[in-house]
Design an enzyme around this catalytic site. Structure first.
Site, PDB file in Angstrom:
ATOM      1  N   ASP A  46      10.317  47.975  59.395  1.00  0.00           N
ATOM      2  CA  ASP A  46      10.289  46.553  59.725  1.00  0.00           C
ATOM      3  C   ASP A  46      10.421  45.732  58.445  1.00  0.00           C
ATOM      4  OD1 ASP A  46       9.828  44.162  61.239  1.00  0.00           O
ATOM      5  OD2 ASP A  46       7.750  44.176  60.512  1.00  0.00           O
TER       6      ASP A  46
ATOM      7  N   TYR B 218       2.138  50.605  64.877  1.00  0.00           N
ATOM      8  CA  TYR B 218       2.512  49.655  65.931  1.00  0.00           C
ATOM      9  C   TYR B 218       1.932  50.053  67.282  1.00  0.00           C
ATOM     10  CZ  TYR B 218       6.030  46.676  63.694  1.00  0.00           C
ATOM     11  OH  TYR B 218       6.677  45.738  62.941  1.00  0.00           O
TER      12      TYR B 218
ATOM     13  N   ASP C 117      14.054  43.664  56.764  1.00  0.00           N
ATOM     14  CA  ASP C 117      14.139  42.233  56.423  1.00  0.00           C
ATOM     15  C   ASP C 117      14.617  42.069  54.995  1.00  0.00           C
ATOM     16  OD1 ASP C 117      13.085  41.499  58.922  1.00  0.00           O
ATOM     17  OD2 ASP C 117      11.810  39.931  58.048  1.00  0.00           O
TER      18      ASP C 117
ATOM     19  N   ASP D  35       6.858  51.450  48.075  1.00  0.00           N
ATOM     20  CA  ASP D  35       6.775  50.361  47.090  1.00  0.00           C
ATOM     21  C   ASP D  35       7.958  50.434  46.118  1.00  0.00           C
ATOM     22  OD1 ASP D  35       5.672  52.762  46.191  1.00  0.00           O
ATOM     23  OD2 ASP D  35       4.039  51.824  45.058  1.00  0.00           O
TER      24      ASP D  35
HETATM   25  C1  IPM Z   1      11.520  43.141  64.424  1.00  0.00           C
HETATM   26  C2  IPM Z   1      10.421  42.156  64.638  1.00  0.00           C
HETATM   27  C3  IPM Z   1       9.403  42.737  65.591  1.00  0.00           C
HETATM   28  C4  IPM Z   1       8.842  44.004  64.963  1.00  0.00           C
HETATM   29  C5  IPM Z   1       8.261  41.771  65.983  1.00  0.00           C
HETATM   30  C6  IPM Z   1       8.785  40.478  66.565  1.00  0.00           C
HETATM   31  C7  IPM Z   1       7.274  42.409  66.936  1.00  0.00           C
HETATM   32  O1  IPM Z   1       9.847  41.793  63.422  1.00  0.00           O
HETATM   33  O2  IPM Z   1      12.191  43.509  65.418  1.00  0.00           O
HETATM   34  O3  IPM Z   1      11.739  43.541  63.296  1.00  0.00           O
HETATM   35  O4  IPM Z   1       7.902  43.951  64.176  1.00  0.00           O
HETATM   36  O5  IPM Z   1       9.354  45.073  65.292  1.00  0.00           O
HETATM   37 MG    MG Z   2      10.888  42.538  61.735  1.00  0.00          MG
END
Ligand code: IPM
Ligand code: MG
Length: 353
Positions: free
Chosen positions: A244, A142, A248, A220
């Site tokens: 990240d 990042y 999710d 993975d």
């Molecule tokens: C998160 C989001 C951010 C990230 C994006 C919007 C830059 O996906 O906070 O998880 O990748 O950190």
């Molecule tokens: Mg994210």
């Protein structure tokens, strides 16, 4: 005592979910006799439109002078085609870096009344789901150099220093000691050099915490384990990019990404609190969003930045009570169930507080 809270509403559904969260904080201040002073600041696309940059210096300065920062979300199709150097997301990464919030805590918990919203078969959930993703937030690919060669080849430099890994590892262990004493270190040490440094450093730090069990998984396999047997996890510690993606994945197991809060912390009590979801441009401005992830982020703010644990408990209990009573926004409703608006949900939680 007065607590100064910087509000970064941002874009899309950001303003709606922050407004509902402020209602809940006002309910906390009324009930417990605190005073919260809010200052609204620009970030993301809203800041680009107003000032030409996604993170104006005035925003950074005011956030640094506050006791905590509460953020909505940034980004949207309107800014997808602008110079990548000033995209809304650059503002978000910039504020994380400016505040030095190197650890991002993302708890994923399945609320019993939402069990039906979980996409996994009940037997996969077993005892329930209660894990925390502890994501490194200010390093990794990042923040490495990004460039293109003349022939168009793209590069993103992925790197981790040993001190960056040591401090996130120690955070993970400290957190595990407050929970079920189990850390899962997730990397890609079979391929990536950064991950090999990550794992070696982790093994060294792990020996300082003999009371905590440590497992090591490749990312993975971890992605697969999260859907096969999520109950095996307590504290997941991982890098910025893997964190990240895995957070999710963990969030949707809880029924909806609209439920998951996060706290980003560094060496001081000044933290950044934001839902893990994005700005949801498709439903922005329609009063349809689920404000719970942001409201629960505010509970984390009360707990971690202000040390107000009874107040944080009250917010979390109010969310549980409202869910127990069967109230649902669209993302967590079953077919045929009444769907509340964002502000109806905010009002219910505020009055439950
Ligand atoms: C998160 C989001 C951010 C990230 C994006 C919007 C830059 O996906 O906070 O998880 O990748 O950190
Ligand atoms: Mg994210």
């Amino acid at each position: 005592m007065e607590y100064r809270i910087a509000l970064l509403k941002g874009d899309g559904i950001g303003p709606e979910i922050i407004d509902e969260t402020v209602k809940c904080l006002d309910a906390v201040s009324e009930k417990f006799g605190h005073s919260f002073a809010y200052e609204e600041l620009l970030i993301g696309g809203a800041a680009i439109d107003e000032t030409g940059e996604p993170l104006p210096k005035a925003t950074i300065d005011a956030c640094l002078a506050s006791d905590a920062v509460l953020m909505g979300a940034v980004g949207g199709p309107k800014w997808d085609t602008i110079d990548p150097a000033i995209r809304p997301e650059v503002g978000l990464l910039g504020i994380r870096k400016a505040l030095g919030t190197f650890v991002n805590i993302r708890p994923a918990k399945l609320y019993a009344p939402l069990a039906d919203a979980c996409p996994l078969k009940p037997e996969r959930i077993g005892e329930g789901l209660d894990l925390v993703v502890c994501r490194e937030l200010t390093g990794d690919v990042y923040f490495g150099r990004k460039w293109r060669d003349e022939d168009g080849t793209g590069h993103d430099d992925m790197n981790y220093t040993i001190p960056e890994i040591e401090r996130i590892a120690r955070w993970g262990y400290a957190l595990a000691r407050q929970r079920r004493n189990h850390v899962t270190c997730i990397d890609k040490a079979n391929v990536l050099e950064t991950s090999r440094v990550w794992r070696e450093t982790f093994e060294r730090i792990a020996s300082e915490y003999p009371d905590v069990r440590t497992d090591y998984l490749y990312v993975d396999n971890a992605a697969m384990q999260l859907v096969l047997n999520p109950g095996q996890f307590d504290v997941i510690v991982t890098g910025n990019l893997f964190g990240d993606i895995l957070s999710d994945e963990a969030s949707c197991i809880t029924g909806s990404i609209g439920m998951l809060p996060s706290a980003s912390l560094g060496d001081t009590s000044l933290g950044l609190y934001e839902p893990i979801h994005g700005s949801a441009p498709d439903i922005a401005g329609q009063n349809k969003a689920n404000p719970i992830a942001t409201i629960l982020s505010a509970a984390m703010m009360l707990r971690y930045s202000f040390g107000l644990s009874a107040e944080a408990d009250a917010v979390e209990a109010a969310v549980s009570a409202v869910l127990d009573a069967g109230h649902r926004t669209g993302d967590i409703a079953k077919p045929g169930e009444t769907i509340l608006t964002c502000s109806e949900m905010g009002n219910l939680i505020a009055s439950a507080i």
